[in-house]
Design a protein around this motif. Structure first.
Motif, mmCIF file in Angstrom:
data_model
loop_
_atom_site.group_PDB
_atom_site.id
_atom_site.type_symbol
_atom_site.label_atom_id
_atom_site.label_comp_id
_atom_site.label_asym_id
_atom_site.label_seq_id
_atom_site.Cartn_x
_atom_site.Cartn_y
_atom_site.Cartn_z
ATOM 1 N N ALA A 85 23.336 7.406 55.748
ATOM 2 C CA ALA A 85 22.620 8.609 55.316
ATOM 3 C C ALA A 85 21.144 8.523 55.695
ATOM 4 N N VAL A 86 20.557 7.353 55.514
ATOM 5 C CA VAL A 86 19.151 7.153 55.892
ATOM 6 C C VAL A 86 18.976 7.378 57.388
ATOM 7 N N ARG A 87 19.851 6.763 58.179
ATOM 8 C CA ARG A 87 19.748 6.891 59.641
ATOM 9 C C ARG A 87 20.019 8.323 60.106
ATOM 10 N N SER A 88 20.787 9.069 59.323
ATOM 11 C CA SER A 88 21.162 10.426 59.710
ATOM 12 C C SER A 88 20.137 11.473 59.301
ATOM 13 N N GLY A 89 19.085 11.047 58.599
ATOM 14 C CA GLY A 89 18.033 11.979 58.216
ATOM 15 C C GLY A 89 18.253 12.676 56.890
ATOM 16 N N VAL A 90 19.207 12.194 56.095
ATOM 17 C CA VAL A 90 19.412 12.756 54.760
ATOM 18 C C VAL A 90 18.184 12.438 53.910
ATOM 19 N N ARG A 91 17.759 13.384 53.108
ATOM 20 C CA ARG A 91 16.570 13.184 52.285
ATOM 21 C C ARG A 91 16.883 12.884 50.826
ATOM 22 N N ARG A 92 18.020 13.361 50.325
ATOM 23 C CA ARG A 92 18.289 13.267 48.885
ATOM 24 C C ARG A 92 19.742 12.883 48.619
ATOM 25 N N LEU A 93 19.944 11.973 47.664
ATOM 26 C CA LEU A 93 21.280 11.560 47.239
ATOM 27 C C LEU A 93 21.414 11.749 45.739
ATOM 28 N N VAL A 94 22.558 12.266 45.322
ATOM 29 C CA VAL A 94 22.904 12.363 43.907
ATOM 30 C C VAL A 94 24.223 11.615 43.732
ATOM 31 N N LEU A 95 24.182 10.539 42.966
ATOM 32 C CA LEU A 95 25.354 9.673 42.789
ATOM 33 C C LEU A 95 26.020 9.920 41.446
ATOM 34 N N LEU A 96 27.328 10.177 41.466
ATOM 35 C CA LEU A 96 28.124 10.214 40.250
ATOM 36 C C LEU A 96 28.589 8.800 39.966
ATOM 37 N N SER A 97 28.187 8.261 38.814
ATOM 38 C CA SER A 97 28.447 6.857 38.514
ATOM 39 C C SER A 97 29.234 6.718 37.219
ATOM 40 N N GLY A 98 29.873 5.560 37.066
ATOM 41 C CA GLY A 98 30.628 5.257 35.860
ATOM 42 C C GLY A 98 29.718 4.701 34.777
ATOM 43 N N ARG A 99 29.888 5.162 33.595
ATOM 44 C CA ARG A 99 29.012 4.808 32.484
ATOM 45 C C ARG A 99 29.235 3.356 32.052
ATOM 46 N N ASN A 100 28.183 2.554 32.173
ATOM 47 C CA ASN A 100 28.201 1.159 31.736
ATOM 48 C C ASN A 100 29.272 0.318 32.426
ATOM 49 N N GLU A 101 29.550 0.635 33.696
ATOM 50 C CA GLU A 101 30.461 -0.171 34.503
ATOM 51 C C GLU A 101 29.621 -1.049 35.427
ATOM 52 N N PRO A 102 29.729 -2.371 35.346
ATOM 53 C CA PRO A 102 28.902 -3.241 36.190
ATOM 54 C C PRO A 102 29.023 -2.937 37.680
ATOM 55 N N GLU A 103 30.237 -2.659 38.157
ATOM 56 C CA GLU A 103 30.419 -2.352 39.572
ATOM 57 C C GLU A 103 29.681 -1.069 39.942
ATOM 58 N N ALA A 104 29.752 -0.083 39.063
ATOM 59 C CA ALA A 104 29.055 1.173 39.316
ATOM 60 C C ALA A 104 27.543 0.976 39.276
ATOM 61 N N GLN A 105 27.077 0.145 38.376
ATOM 62 C CA GLN A 105 25.639 -0.097 38.270
ATOM 63 C C GLN A 105 25.087 -0.769 39.518
ATOM 64 N N ALA A 106 25.912 -1.613 40.164
ATOM 65 C CA ALA A 106 25.501 -2.211 41.430
ATOM 66 C C ALA A 106 25.354 -1.136 42.506
ATOM 67 N N CYS A 107 26.254 -0.153 42.503
ATOM 68 C CA CYS A 107 26.150 0.958 43.450
ATOM 69 C C CYS A 107 24.917 1.805 43.159
ATOM 70 N N GLU A 108 24.599 1.988 41.890
ATOM 71 C CA GLU A 108 23.398 2.734 41.522
ATOM 72 C C GLU A 108 22.153 2.084 42.123
ATOM 73 N N ARG A 109 22.090 0.761 42.077
ATOM 74 C CA ARG A 109 20.920 0.059 42.609
ATOM 75 C C ARG A 109 20.769 0.313 44.099
ATOM 76 N N VAL A 110 21.886 0.382 44.812
ATOM 77 C CA VAL A 110 21.821 0.662 46.250
ATOM 78 C C VAL A 110 21.153 2.010 46.497
ATOM 79 N N VAL A 111 21.548 3.017 45.749
ATOM 80 C CA VAL A 111 20.988 4.355 45.929
ATOM 81 C C VAL A 111 19.514 4.377 45.531
ATOM 82 N N ARG A 112 19.181 3.717 44.411
ATOM 83 C CA ARG A 112 17.786 3.709 43.954
ATOM 84 C C ARG A 112 16.861 3.021 44.953
ATOM 85 N N GLU A 113 17.371 2.008 45.634
ATOM 86 C CA GLU A 113 16.550 1.215 46.548
ATOM 87 C C GLU A 113 16.626 1.703 47.989
ATOM 88 N N SER A 114 17.224 2.877 48.212
ATOM 89 C CA SER A 114 17.454 3.372 49.568
ATOM 90 C C SER A 114 16.197 3.887 50.253
#
Length: 268
Positions: A80-109
């Motif tokens: 998405a970064v390489r493709s020129g996308v400017r904004r991401l909205v992630l649907l995540s699982g509430r208090n799921e460790p695996e989902a929280q790891a994915c959240e960090r990827v989006v936050r740090e993008s």
């Protein structure tokens, strides 16, 4: 701008796509039947789907809790970064460790981002694999007496649409719940009252549930995902309310009674 909605035919994605379209936005539905087609299991479909897109709604299938989800979210975000996308909205699982790891990827993008975290959807009872049991009058699950603040998929979609199209939600994590805690037995009672039919909750052990699912041909990986959801996530960690719907939209979240009555009316 073109907005990509992954999971565009799913419970939340379909609603997000419809609401964006109604507002006049150009929407690309990310699904196998979309144009171009998109599938989380086929990375070759990702680049064409992201071409010319400025914002994307990420609804991972089947769930962020499954093995491999983190690698996929990381690869998709980098593309998405390489493709020129400017904004991401992630649907995540509430208090799921695996989902929280994915959240960090989006936050740090380095992109504009919003994270929307949810637990069980109200619509799981009426649009998913629980619909048939509801219609037959018996919801048999290994959910014990754990309470869950069931959330309306339309509330989720409204928050996602706001985050995709407005600037006031950037860098925010919204924890979405309904306004009440309900056990699955409580939910069955609400559905009974709304429909005028007896609908009961039957508690099962995970072993009983897994055996029944296997008998009905449910794949082993899906049974494994359900085992994790019922034994690790539905363990009481989410038995509290949050006010993310009001924080994002300035209105209260939909109550389960209103949802049940509306469904009963529309399906009668």
């Amino acid at each position: 701008m073109t907005i990509l909605v992954t999971g565009g035919t799913g419970k939340t994605g379909r609603r997000v796509a419809d609401k964006l379209t109604a507002l006049g936005h150009t929407v690309r539905v990310g699904s196998r039947s979309g144009t171009p087609p998109f599938a989380w299991t086929d990375r070759d479909t990702w680049a064409p789907a992201l071409s010319g897109v400025r914002a994307a709604y990420i609804a991972y299938q089947p769930d962020l809790i499954v093995p491999g989800s983190l690698d996929d979210i990381r690869a998709f975000t980098e593309l998405a970064v390489r493709s020129g996308v400017r904004r991401l909205v992630l649907l995540s699982g509430r208090n799921e460790p695996e989902a929280q790891a994915c959240e960090r990827v989006v936050r740090e993008s380095g992109l504009e981002w919003t994270v929307v975290t949810c637990g069980w959807f109200m619509q799981n009872f009426t649009e998913g694999y629980l619909l048939e049991p509801v219609l037959e009058g018996a919801i048999a699950l290994p959910a014990r007496d754990v309470a869950e603040p069931f959330v309306d998929a339309d509330d989720i979609a409204d928050v996602a649409v706001a985050a995709l199209t407005e600037d006031g939600h950037l860098g925010r994590t919204y924890e979405l719940t309904g306004p009440r805690l309900l056990t699955f037995a409580d939910a069955a009672a609400e559905l009974s009252k709304a429909t005028g039919r007896e609908i009961v909750y039957i508690p099962l052990t995970m072993e009983q549930y897994a055996a029944g699912a296997a008998e009905h041909g449910v794949p082993d990986e899906v049974v494994g995902m359900l085992n994790t959801l019922f034994t690790e996530v539905l363990d009481g960690r989410n038995a509290y309310l949050a006010d993310g719907v009001r924080e994002a939209l300035g209105r209260p979240a939909r109550d389960f009674t209103d949802f049940a009555e509306s469904w009963a009316h529309s399906s009668s």
